[in-house]
Motif scaffolding. Structure first.
Motif, mmCIF file in Angstrom:
data_model
loop_
_atom_site.group_PDB
_atom_site.id
_atom_site.type_symbol
_atom_site.label_atom_id
_atom_site.label_comp_id
_atom_site.label_asym_id
_atom_site.label_seq_id
_atom_site.Cartn_x
_atom_site.Cartn_y
_atom_site.Cartn_z
ATOM 1 N N ALA A 86 0.959 -1.147 -0.103
ATOM 2 C CA ALA A 86 -0.020 0.085 -0.183
ATOM 3 C C ALA A 86 0.778 1.164 -0.048
ATOM 4 O O ALA A 86 0.359 2.400 -0.544
ATOM 5 C CB ALA A 86 -0.997 -0.142 1.266
ATOM 6 N N LEU A 87 2.078 0.958 0.808
ATOM 7 C CA LEU A 87 2.922 2.542 0.631
ATOM 8 C C LEU A 87 3.408 2.736 -1.041
ATOM 9 O O LEU A 87 3.567 3.979 -1.147
ATOM 10 C CB LEU A 87 4.196 2.168 1.573
ATOM 11 N N PHE A 88 3.690 1.854 -1.595
ATOM 12 C CA PHE A 88 4.035 1.915 -2.971
ATOM 13 C C PHE A 88 2.922 2.594 -3.888
ATOM 14 O O PHE A 88 2.872 3.531 -4.780
ATOM 15 C CB PHE A 88 4.687 0.705 -3.540
ATOM 16 N N GLU A 89 1.670 2.072 -3.461
ATOM 17 C CA GLU A 89 0.481 2.486 -4.158
ATOM 18 C C GLU A 89 0.180 4.184 -3.729
ATOM 19 O O GLU A 89 -0.371 4.820 -4.583
ATOM 20 C CB GLU A 89 -0.646 1.656 -3.657
ATOM 21 N N ARG A 90 0.547 4.289 -2.544
ATOM 22 C CA ARG A 90 0.093 5.789 -1.925
ATOM 23 C C ARG A 90 1.365 6.751 -2.486
ATOM 24 O O ARG A 90 0.975 7.694 -2.876
ATOM 25 C CB ARG A 90 0.185 5.869 -0.564
ATOM 26 N N PHE A 91 2.465 6.395 -2.659
ATOM 27 C CA PHE A 91 3.472 7.308 -2.733
ATOM 28 C C PHE A 91 4.311 7.175 -4.031
ATOM 29 O O PHE A 91 5.475 7.925 -4.494
ATOM 30 C CB PHE A 91 4.669 7.265 -1.465
ATOM 31 N N GLY A 92 4.245 5.925 -4.625
ATOM 32 C CA GLY A 92 4.895 5.898 -5.897
ATOM 33 C C GLY A 92 5.856 4.865 -5.881
ATOM 34 O O GLY A 92 6.380 4.453 -4.701
ATOM 35 N N LEU A 93 6.508 4.430 -6.887
ATOM 36 C CA LEU A 93 7.431 3.340 -6.973
ATOM 37 C C LEU A 93 8.749 4.252 -6.876
ATOM 38 O O LEU A 93 8.959 5.524 -6.597
ATOM 39 C CB LEU A 93 7.320 2.746 -8.467
ATOM 40 N N TYR A 94 9.828 3.371 -6.859
ATOM 41 C CA TYR A 94 11.350 3.978 -6.802
ATOM 42 C C TYR A 94 11.724 4.909 -7.898
ATOM 43 O O TYR A 94 11.094 4.844 -9.086
ATOM 44 C CB TYR A 94 12.533 2.990 -6.705
#
Length: 271
Positions: free
Chosen positions: A152-160
């Motif tokens: 969910a953190l990647f979904e909220r803040f984006g990928l690398y």
């Protein structure tokens, strides 16, 4: 859906890849998927993946534009709740890492632990801070091979951030914790053994690493950056003088100097 997605990035490191795979396959806890992103290796890595294809959930061997492009491919291919990046050459510390970490997952979206640093001449455990701050991230990071990150953190803040060559994982942790106030949970356990020959550990890349960090900090925290680096410089100066004061030779030198001053005073008084 699996609880863990273990993502391994590899390029021309068949020996390291085999070590990593063995540590993954040896886990007593089996609620995980295993994803390998190979950058089109020509050293036998692809043959190794083909040989073990029945035990690898997903793998691909194709050119990429860098380590973070490969890690992002792994994120997109993953389906597990918590993502764990264990790149080729790194190994899970023992057979019970996932089993021991699993009970903590309900407490936070970001869980991290310690690393066993495997240098050529020695091995030692690096323990990470339990309390994290903006100042902390100017001098250190969290280990991606020691962290379990909820998808969910990647979904909220984006990928690398693929515009960065070395510090995109550091930037992700920095934003999640210091900008978006994600509560990270520290567990005092060794998660993995880190192969200390990686790009971010090589002295020839230190200058690029420092440049990328300063650029990111200036963009994300423009009002605080000067104060942060001033505090960082003061901390380093204090550590230097603290270690200087503990030096036995220095202590003897200043002890003799003080005695000589006292002796001079006595001589002057008598004269």
């Amino acid at each position: 859906m699996k609880l863990f997605s273990i993502i391994t990035v590899n390029y021309n490191n068949a020996t390291g890849l085999q070590k990593t795979m063995q540590s993954v396959f040896g886990q007593s806890f089996t609620d995980f998927e295993f994803i390998v992103i190979d950058g089109g290796s020509e050293d036998g890595s692809k043959l190794l993946l083909e040989t073990n294809s029945s035990t690898i959930t997903y793998w691909v061997s194709e050119k990429d534009t860098g380590i973070y492009n490969a890690m992002n491919k792994g994120i997109k291919a993953s389906k597990g709740d918590y993502l764990f990046f264990l790149n080729s050459g790194d190994t899970l510390h023992d057979a019970f890492v996932l089993k021991n970490a699993a009970p903590y997952l309900k407490q936070s979206e970001l869980i991290y632990g310690n690393l066993l640093i495997a240098e050529p001449a020695r091995k030692w455990v690096k323990k990470y801070n339990e309390k994290l701050s903006l100042e902390y991230f100017t001098r250190d990071t969290l280990p991606h091979q020691g962290s379990f990150i909820h998808r969910a953190l990647f979904e909220r803040f984006g990928l690398y951030d693929e515009t960065l060559k070395i510090v995109a994982d550091w930037k992700f942790f920095l934003e999640a914790i210091c900008k978006y106030n994600v509560r990270a949970l520290y567990i005092d356990q060794v998660i993995s053994s880190y192969d200390y020959t990686g790009i971010s550990s090589r002295p020839e890349f230190y200058a690029l690493q420092a440049h990328e960090k300063r650029t990111v900090l200036a963009k994300l925290f423009p009002l605080q950056i000067d104060s942060i680096y001033e505090l960082h410089a003061l901390r380093e100066r204090k550590q230097y003088f603290d270690s200087f004061e503990k030096d036995l030779f220095v202590q003897k030198y200043f002890g003799l100097k003080l005695r000589w001053k006292a002796l001079k005073k006595k001589i002057l008084k008598r004269g």
